[in-house]
Design an enzyme around this catalytic site. Structure first.
Site, PDB file in Angstrom:
ATOM      1  N   ARG A  25       8.347  13.674   7.534  1.00 20.25           N
ATOM      2  CA  ARG A  25       8.781  12.749   6.468  1.00 20.25           C
ATOM      3  C   ARG A  25       8.090  13.138   5.167  1.00 20.25           C
ATOM      4  O   ARG A  25       6.887  13.415   5.142  1.00 20.25           O
ATOM      5  CB  ARG A  25       8.420  11.302   6.799  1.00 20.25           C
ATOM      6  CG  ARG A  25       9.163  10.694   7.942  1.00 20.25           C
ATOM      7  CD  ARG A  25       9.026   9.172   7.949  1.00 20.25           C
ATOM      8  NE  ARG A  25       7.669   8.726   7.679  1.00 20.25           N
ATOM      9  CZ  ARG A  25       7.316   7.452   7.491  1.00 20.25           C
ATOM     10  NH1 ARG A  25       8.225   6.509   7.518  1.00 20.25           N
ATOM     11  NH2 ARG A  25       6.056   7.125   7.276  1.00 20.25           N
ATOM     12  N   TYR A  48       0.803  -1.222   0.000  1.00 22.02           N
ATOM     13  CA  TYR A  48       0.000   0.000   0.000  1.00 22.02           C
ATOM     14  C   TYR A  48       0.836   1.272   0.000  1.00 22.02           C
ATOM     15  O   TYR A  48       0.281   2.364   0.007  1.00 22.02           O
ATOM     16  CB  TYR A  48      -0.971   0.017   1.188  1.00 22.02           C
ATOM     17  CG  TYR A  48      -0.362  -0.302   2.528  1.00 22.02           C
ATOM     18  CD1 TYR A  48       0.382   0.641   3.227  1.00 22.02           C
ATOM     19  CD2 TYR A  48      -0.553  -1.547   3.104  1.00 22.02           C
ATOM     20  CE1 TYR A  48       0.936   0.353   4.451  1.00 22.02           C
ATOM     21  CE2 TYR A  48      -0.008  -1.846   4.346  1.00 22.02           C
ATOM     22  CZ  TYR A  48       0.733  -0.895   5.018  1.00 22.02           C
ATOM     23  OH  TYR A  48       1.281  -1.189   6.241  1.00 22.02           O
ATOM     24  N   LYS A  49       2.165   1.141  -0.024  1.00 22.67           N
ATOM     25  CA  LYS A  49       3.021   2.316  -0.095  1.00 22.67           C
ATOM     26  C   LYS A  49       3.361   2.599  -1.563  1.00 22.67           C
ATOM     27  O   LYS A  49       2.542   3.101  -2.313  1.00 22.67           O
ATOM     28  CB  LYS A  49       4.274   2.109   0.761  1.00 22.67           C
ATOM     29  CG  LYS A  49       3.991   1.869   2.240  1.00 22.67           C
ATOM     30  CD  LYS A  49       5.284   1.723   3.019  1.00 22.67           C
ATOM     31  CE  LYS A  49       5.044   1.269   4.460  1.00 22.67           C
ATOM     32  NZ  LYS A  49       4.298   2.229   5.264  1.00 22.67           N
TER      33      LYS A  49
END
Length: 389
Positions: A364, A218-219
């Site tokens: 991030r 899912y990244k």
């Protein structure tokens, strides 16, 4: 030339610029959180509509015999080239945490008589939690060691090491081939977590001799929230792969309903329960964006994005504390230490610049090269330069 002009020129010359149109993204949004949740490819909604309306509603239970049951191996074979694996060695299903548990227990069973498991001391917390549980189950001791110190720490007591390919906080990329080789020299097995590198960094699991690996989808693979993870088991270990969750889907005859368990052939024995078909086939559709792209192209652009981001920070936010390596040992993300980071990221998101925050003070920014633009990283740096404007 201004940074804005540079960003415009870089975007105009970007060979991957056209890929962004394949994603359902607001053009006004700078999405820099694909290292947590990838953006949805446009193909996914249409595929899910087909799966629900035609396969589920139209064919009902017959769809299990018309492709559903084989989906974990079939989709796994689509991921295999992205991790440098031959066909028949990757299966999709379960969550990353479940697959870490399966892989780690299987690893120590493959390498019996050694009482110790090394765990990456900088690992994503759930890997550490799962490793502790696996160690209690198997009677092993856990020792936490930073990856760079593992070669000196490993011994004849070490059964296996669980290592993250990319540090989730800083983005530092660990040397997968070298660490794997050093583990093997000590007689230990290498279990890799690829969650922050699959679809972002080229790797060759087969060539490196990796023993087992897991990763989420899912990244950077854009499979959607909660998309099933994958498990890599090379051919050389498949017959001896003895996982702790021996469910019916991994049985040699799953519909035989026999009392005794017998593991299925090849990679199928790494399966556990009924496949989550809606998520599985959403991922299958999401992987279509890789049809005309290779990981090396994605990596090259992500590094260029990071280099430009660093330039923007140096010029607009001098003194910003960058936690990620400034050289190309970083993954496809940039992490910055910033006071009151949680509030800053919330404000950025409200302005259409979406990254993420990691406690206590880390911002991030994911550089998912299939849809992130140079103007996006410039916007992020410009926002920080004006804070608290």
């Amino acid at each position: 030339m201004s940074l804005s002009q540079v960003a415009t020129e870089l975007d105009a010359g970007d060979p991957l610029a056209g890929k962004r149109a394949e994603f359902d993204l607001d053009p006004q949004v700078s999405y820099l959180d694909g290292n947590s949740l990838g953006a949805p490819p446009r193909s996914v909604a249409a595929r899910l509509d087909e799966v629900v309306r035609k396969q589920w509603a139209g064919r009902l239970i017959r769809s299990w015999d018309e492709g559903w049951w084989q989906a974990p191996e079939r989709v796994g074979d689509r991921i295999a080239p992205l991790v440098g694996a031959a066909a028949g060695q990757v299966v999709v299903g379960d969550s990353t945490s479940v697959n870490v548990f399966k892989a780690l227990v299987a690893a120590v069973r493959l390498n019996s008589g050694r009482p110790e498991i090394l765990v990456d001391a900088t690992t994503f917390p759930t890997d550490g939690y799962v490793a502790e549980s696996a160690a209690r189950l198997t009677g092993h001791e856990i020792r936490r060691v930073v990856p760079e110190e593992m070669p000196a720490a490993m011994s004849e007591q070490t059964a296996a090491a669980l290592i993250n390919h990319v540090d989730y906080r800083s983005g530092l990329v660990h040397d997968l081939p070298s660490l794997t080789g050093r583990l093997h020299e000590a007689g230990a097995l290498a279990v890799w977590d690829l969650c922050h590198s699959v679809g972002a960094i080229p790797m060759e699991l087969d060539a490196a001799g990796v023993d087992l690996a897991v990763g989420c989808t899912y990244k950077f693979l854009n499979g959607g929230p909660g998309a099933p993870a994958f498990l890599y088991v090379p051919v050389r270990w498949q017959e001896r792969f003895d996982q702790p969750l021996s469910g019916w889907a991994g049985h040699a005859d799953p519909f035989g309903m026999t009392e005794a368990y017998a593991g299925g052939p090849g990679i199928s024995r790494a399966r556990t329960g009924t496949p989550d078909i809606l998520s599985m086939l959403a991922l299958d559709a999401a992987l279509d964006v890789w049809a005309d792209v290779i990981v090396e192209q994605v990596r090259a652009k992500a590094l260029a994005l990071g280099d430009f981001f660093l330039r923007c920070l140096d010029e607009q936010v001098p003194g910003a504390e960058v936690l990620s390596p400034r050289d190309h040992r970083r993954g496809n993300q940039l992490s910055i230490r910033w006071p009151d980071a949680k509030r800053v990221m919330a404000a950025m998101s409200e302005s259409g610049i979406i990254g993420d925050f990691r406690p206590p003070d880390v911002l991030r920014f994911g550089l998912a090269a299939l849809y992130v633009r140079y103007v996006d990283v410039l916007r992020a740096a410009a926002f920080l330069s004006g804070w608290p404007g």
